[in-house]
Design an enzyme around this catalytic site. Structure first.
Site, PDB file in Angstrom:
ATOM      1  N   ASP A  33       0.875  -1.171   0.000  1.00 23.43           N
ATOM      2  CA  ASP A  33       0.000   0.000   0.000  1.00 23.43           C
ATOM      3  C   ASP A  33       0.910   1.219   0.000  1.00 23.43           C
ATOM      4  OD1 ASP A  33      -2.392  -1.412   0.065  1.00 23.43           O
ATOM      5  OD2 ASP A  33      -2.430  -1.479   2.253  1.00 23.43           O
ATOM      6  N   ASP A  54     -13.414  -3.472  -2.026  1.00 20.22           N
ATOM      7  CA  ASP A  54     -13.296  -3.145  -0.605  1.00 20.22           C
ATOM      8  C   ASP A  54     -14.687  -3.244  -0.009  1.00 20.22           C
ATOM      9  OD1 ASP A  54     -10.597  -2.603  -0.967  1.00 20.22           O
ATOM     10  OD2 ASP A  54     -10.943  -0.477  -1.354  1.00 20.22           O
TER      11      ASP A  54
END
Length: 275
Positions: A11, A130
């Site tokens: 990330d 997500d």
């Protein structure tokens, strides 16, 4: 039986690898190229590089950072974040990505999935999802032709659903995440990157119910993401969640366990992995 994959996740925010809990409280974990090179040496099956603020900040992904990362690691690389159109996808593939992950842009323009699959091939198009657990009454199925289908009647085996989020987990959509996975695959996605926002960074284990629900409904590989804290959690992702790959960040970034150690454990438990 196909080998299951172990995938470290990078990330990236402001050019640095970070890791947080439920998408907030970020900690620095190093330079993307250096981190990727280490995982390449350790034998990771693939790497995922996500520019986690690109979509929310309405900017394009940092191509230069992607190029440097791809130059340092020969491990297959999936890249996502801030991808808006076919030109962005092409640019990432030319920068060294093997696959491109779509999330926000795909939800806002589902036809992009089909167009990208036709242009570049389904094998390099990953649909990132997500998802956050919620009451069934809060979500609706994505429209395809005609009115939305009834979520309640299609998911009567559980008392809850999972809502789809975009913009790096900042924006709720009101859409049922499982139904969106089905539609995304129908449009041409060749793989699902499925992240539980409830479990992300908690180290409490993957949302196995969510993972299995998606894996049972789509005919493409599913990557379990969000919650890995032990090697046992990786095992559960495969044995219970029916995932094809397990993505993890904290346990690898902060050297709590190495990729070779994780693979040795999994092979000892009967999970086929590449050593």
């Amino acid at each position: 039986m196909l080998a299951r994959r172990i995938i470290p996740c990078l990330d990236v925010k402001d050019g640095r690898v970070v890791k947080g809990t439920r998408f907030v409280d970020l900690r620095d974990a190093g330079d993307p190229a250096e981190v990727a090179e280490r995982y390449d040496r350790e034998g990771a099956d693939e790497l995922v590089f996500l520019d986690i603020t690109a979509s929310a900040e309405r900017r394009k992904i940092m191509i230069g950072v992607v190029e440097k990362t791809a130059e340092r690691a020969f491990t297959p690389l999936t890249v996502g974040g801030g991808v808006r159109d076919l030109a962005d996808i092409r640019a990432l593939l030319l920068a060294g990505a093997d696959k491109v992950s779509l999330n926000t842009a795909a939800v806002q323009n589902p036809s992009l999935i089909r167009e990208a699959a036709e242009r570049f091939g389904s094998q390099c198009m990953v649909l990132a999802i997500d998802a956050k657990r919620c009451p069934k009454s809060k979500v609706r199925s994505p429209q395809s032709d005609g009115e939305p289908t009834n979520v309640e009647s299609q998911t009567s085996d559980v008392e809850h659903a999972w809502e789809l989020y975009i913009h790096g987990g900042r924006t709720s959509t009101g859409l049922d995440a499982i139904r969106w996975a089905e539609r995304g695959v129908a449009l041409g996605s060749g793989e699902i990157l499925l992240t539980s926002m409830d479990r992300d960074g908690t180290r409490d284990g993957y949302d196995l119910e969510l993972t299995a629900a998606v894996a049972e409904r789509v005919g493409v590989p599913v990557i379990a993401s969000g919650g890995a804290g032990t090697v046992e959690h990786l095992f559960e992702a495969f044995a219970v969640g029916k995932a094809d790959a397990a993505l993890a960040a904290s346990i690898f970034h902060f050297r709590e366990i190495s990729v070779p150690e994780a693979k040795a454990y999994l092979r000892g438990r009967g999970i086929p992995v590449r050593l």
